[in-house]
Design an enzyme around this catalytic site. Structure first.
Site, short mmCIF file in Angstrom:
data_model
loop_
_atom_site.label_atom_id
_atom_site.label_comp_id
_atom_site.label_asym_id
_atom_site.label_seq_id
_atom_site.Cartn_x
_atom_site.Cartn_y
_atom_site.Cartn_z
N GLN A 1 0.82 -1.22 0.00
CA GLN A 1 0.00 0.00 0.00
C GLN A 1 0.85 1.27 0.00
O GLN A 1 2.05 1.23 0.22
CB GLN A 1 -0.92 0.00 1.24
CG GLN A 1 -0.18 -0.22 2.56
CD GLN A 1 -1.01 -0.95 3.60
OE1 GLN A 1 -2.21 -1.09 3.47
NE2 GLN A 1 -0.36 -1.43 4.66
N ASP B 1 1.12 -12.18 7.52
CA ASP B 1 -0.26 -12.12 7.07
C ASP B 1 -1.17 -12.77 8.12
O ASP B 1 -1.02 -13.97 8.40
CB ASP B 1 -0.37 -12.85 5.72
CG ASP B 1 -1.76 -12.72 5.11
OD1 ASP B 1 -2.69 -12.29 5.82
OD2 ASP B 1 -1.90 -13.05 3.92
N ASP C 1 -8.17 -5.47 13.57
CA ASP C 1 -8.01 -4.02 13.42
C ASP C 1 -7.43 -3.78 12.03
O ASP C 1 -6.24 -3.50 11.86
CB ASP C 1 -7.06 -3.53 14.52
CG ASP C 1 -6.86 -2.03 14.49
OD1 ASP C 1 -7.51 -1.34 13.68
OD2 ASP C 1 -6.02 -1.54 15.27
N ASP D 1 -9.64 -1.21 5.23
CA ASP D 1 -10.91 -1.52 4.57
C ASP D 1 -10.72 -2.77 3.69
O ASP D 1 -9.58 -3.14 3.38
CB ASP D 1 -11.38 -0.31 3.75
CG ASP D 1 -11.79 0.83 4.69
OD1 ASP D 1 -12.19 0.52 5.82
OD2 ASP D 1 -11.70 1.99 4.30
N1 SAM Z 1 -8.03 1.86 12.59
C1 SAM Z 1 -7.93 1.67 11.22
C2 SAM Z 1 -9.17 1.81 10.41
O1 SAM Z 1 -10.22 1.26 10.78
O2 SAM Z 1 -9.10 2.51 9.42
C3 SAM Z 1 -7.13 0.45 10.86
C4 SAM Z 1 -5.75 0.68 11.33
S1 SAM Z 1 -4.44 -0.34 11.03
C5 SAM Z 1 -3.38 0.85 10.31
C6 SAM Z 1 -4.86 -1.48 9.74
C7 SAM Z 1 -3.71 -2.37 9.40
O3 SAM Z 1 -4.17 -3.61 8.88
C8 SAM Z 1 -2.74 -1.81 8.36
O4 SAM Z 1 -1.54 -1.45 8.98
C9 SAM Z 1 -2.57 -2.95 7.35
O5 SAM Z 1 -1.25 -3.09 6.89
C10 SAM Z 1 -3.05 -4.14 8.18
N2 SAM Z 1 -3.44 -5.31 7.38
C11 SAM Z 1 -4.16 -5.33 6.23
N3 SAM Z 1 -4.29 -6.59 5.79
C12 SAM Z 1 -3.65 -7.40 6.69
C13 SAM Z 1 -3.44 -8.81 6.78
N4 SAM Z 1 -3.92 -9.64 5.86
N5 SAM Z 1 -2.74 -9.29 7.84
C14 SAM Z 1 -2.25 -8.44 8.79
N6 SAM Z 1 -2.41 -7.09 8.74
C15 SAM Z 1 -3.10 -6.59 7.71
#
Ligand code: SAM
Length: 281
Positions: A33, A139, A157, A160
Site C-alpha cells: 500500500q 499475514d 483491526d 478496509d
Molecule cells: N483503525 C484503522 C481503520 O479502521 O481505518 C485500521 C488501522 S491499522 C493501520 C490497519 C492495518 O491492517 C494496516 O496497517 C494494514 O497493513 C493491516 N493489514 C491489512 N491486511 C492485513 C493482513 N492480511 N494481515 C495483517 N495485517 C493486515
C-alpha cells in the site's frame, strides 16, 4: 503567500471529509500500500493508507478504546489476546493497560506502517514499548490457519476490505478465527459504517455469521473522521453474548484513565438505531 493545501477523503462521488494540511511528513510505498502521514490544523497528525484515513491524533482514542475494552471487560477472564492488523500501535497501547494479560500478540502485514507510527505518531507507536507485546510481521489470514483454542480474544483491526485486508472479511477467515478462540472467547472486527459502506458492513457481518451463527452482535462508536462518524464493530462470541456481560470488579480495580469508554458506554454502545437494526435483520 503560501497556497492552502487541503486533503479530501471521498466517501462517495458527491461527498467527503476535508482537512487543511500544515505539512506532509512522509509519503512512502510498500508492496502492499501507499502511506502518507500529514500534519493537519484541526486533527493533528493523520495517517492515510491508500488515501483513506486510518487514524487522527485527535479522535483515535475512541476507536482504540472501543475495539479493546468492550471485549476485554465482557470476557470473564481474558489471558491471551491476538490482534490482526493494527500496525499503528493504538490497539496494543490500550491492551497493555490491562496488566493482568499474559500475552498480547499482533500480526501486522506491513512493517512500513509500524515504522511510520513509531517515527511520527508516538502517541500510538508507544504501544510497542510494552514488553508484553509480541509483534509478528506477517499475514494475519495465514497466521490463524490451524490455530486451536489459543486465544481468549481476537481483535481484527484491519484496513478496509481491499488488497491484503480483503480476506480478513471472509467467512473462511472467521471460521479459522473461531477455531483459534477458547471457550468464552470473543472476536471483534472493525466493520465499516451504516451510511456509505453498507455493502461491506453487511458482508463482514454475514460472513461472521457463517462462522458464529446467530452469536454475532454489533456495537457503535462515534468517530468524527471515519465515514459518517458512526462506526460499527462486529462481535462474534462462542458462548455468552458480550452485551450482557461486564466485569465491574475488574473495571473498578484497574481504574483506567480513559477518554471515551466507561461502564455506561459498555452497555449503551450495543443500543442500535432502528435503521441499523433493520439492516442487520
Ligand atoms: N483503525 C484503522 C481503520 O479502521 O481505518 C485500521 C488501522 S491499522 C493501520 C490497519 C492495518 O491492517 C494496516 O496497517 C494494514 O497493513 C493491516 N493489514 C491489512 N491486511 C492485513 C493482513 N492480511 N494481515 C495483517 N495485517 C493486515
Amino acid at each position: 503567500m503560501n497556497p492552502e493545501f487541503w486533503f479530501t477523503e471521498k466517501y462517495s462521488e458527491n461527498c467527503g471529509f476535508t482537512f487543511k494540511v500544515k505539512e506532509v511528513l512522509e509519503t512512502n510505498f510498500s508492496k502492499f500500500q501507499r502511506l502518507d502521514v500529514l500534519d493537519t490544523y484541526d486533527f493533528g497528525k493523520v495517517m492515510l493508507l491508500d488515501g483513506l484515513v486510518m487514524l487522527t491524533q485527535r479522535d483515535e482514542f475512541v476507536y482504540h478504546e472501543m475495539i479493546t475494552n468492550v471485549p476485554l471487560f465482557a470476557h470473564k477472564d481474558p489471558k491471551d489476546v491476538l490482534v490482526i492488523g493494527g500496525g499503528d500501535g493504538g490497539t496494543v497501547r490500550e491492551l497493555a493497560k490491562h496488566t493482568y494479560l499474559n500475552s498480547i500478540t499482533e500480526v501486522e502485514i506491513d512493517e512500513m506502517v509500524v515504522d511510520a507510527a513509531k517515527k511520527h505518531m508516538p502517541f500510538v507507536g508507544c504501544g510497542y514499548d510494552s514488553e508484553k507485546v509480541n509483534l509478528i510481521i506477517g499475514d494475519g489470514i495465514e497466521f490463524v490457519k490451524g490455530k486451536k483454542e489459543a486465544y481468549d480474544i481476537v481483535i481484527i483491526d484491519s484496513t478496509d476490505p481491499f488488497g491484503p485486508a480483503e480476506g480478513l472479511f471472509s467467512g473462511e477467515f472467521y471460521a479459522n478465527v473461531r477455531n483459534a478462540l477458547r471457550e468464552g472467547g470473543f472476536v471483534v472486527a472493525q466493520a465499516e459504517n451504516p451510511y456509505y459502506d453498507t455493502k461491506w458492513m453487511m458482508r463482514s457481518i454475514n460472513n461472521m455469521r457463517k462462522a458464529f451463527g446467530d452469536k454475532v452482535e454489533c456495537y457503535l462508536a462515534y468517530i468524527p473522521t471515519y465515514p459518517s462518524g458512526m462506526w460499527n464493530f462486529a462481535l462474534g462470541y462462542k458462548n455468552e453474548a458480550a452485551s450482557g456481560m461486564f466485569d465491574k470488579q475488574r473495571y473498578e480495580k484497574l481504574n483506567l484513565k480513559l477518554r471515551y469508554y466507561n461502564s455506561e458506554i459498555h452497555k449503551a454502545c450495543f443500543a442500535l438505531p432502528e435503521f441499523v437494526k433493520d439492516m442487520l435483520k
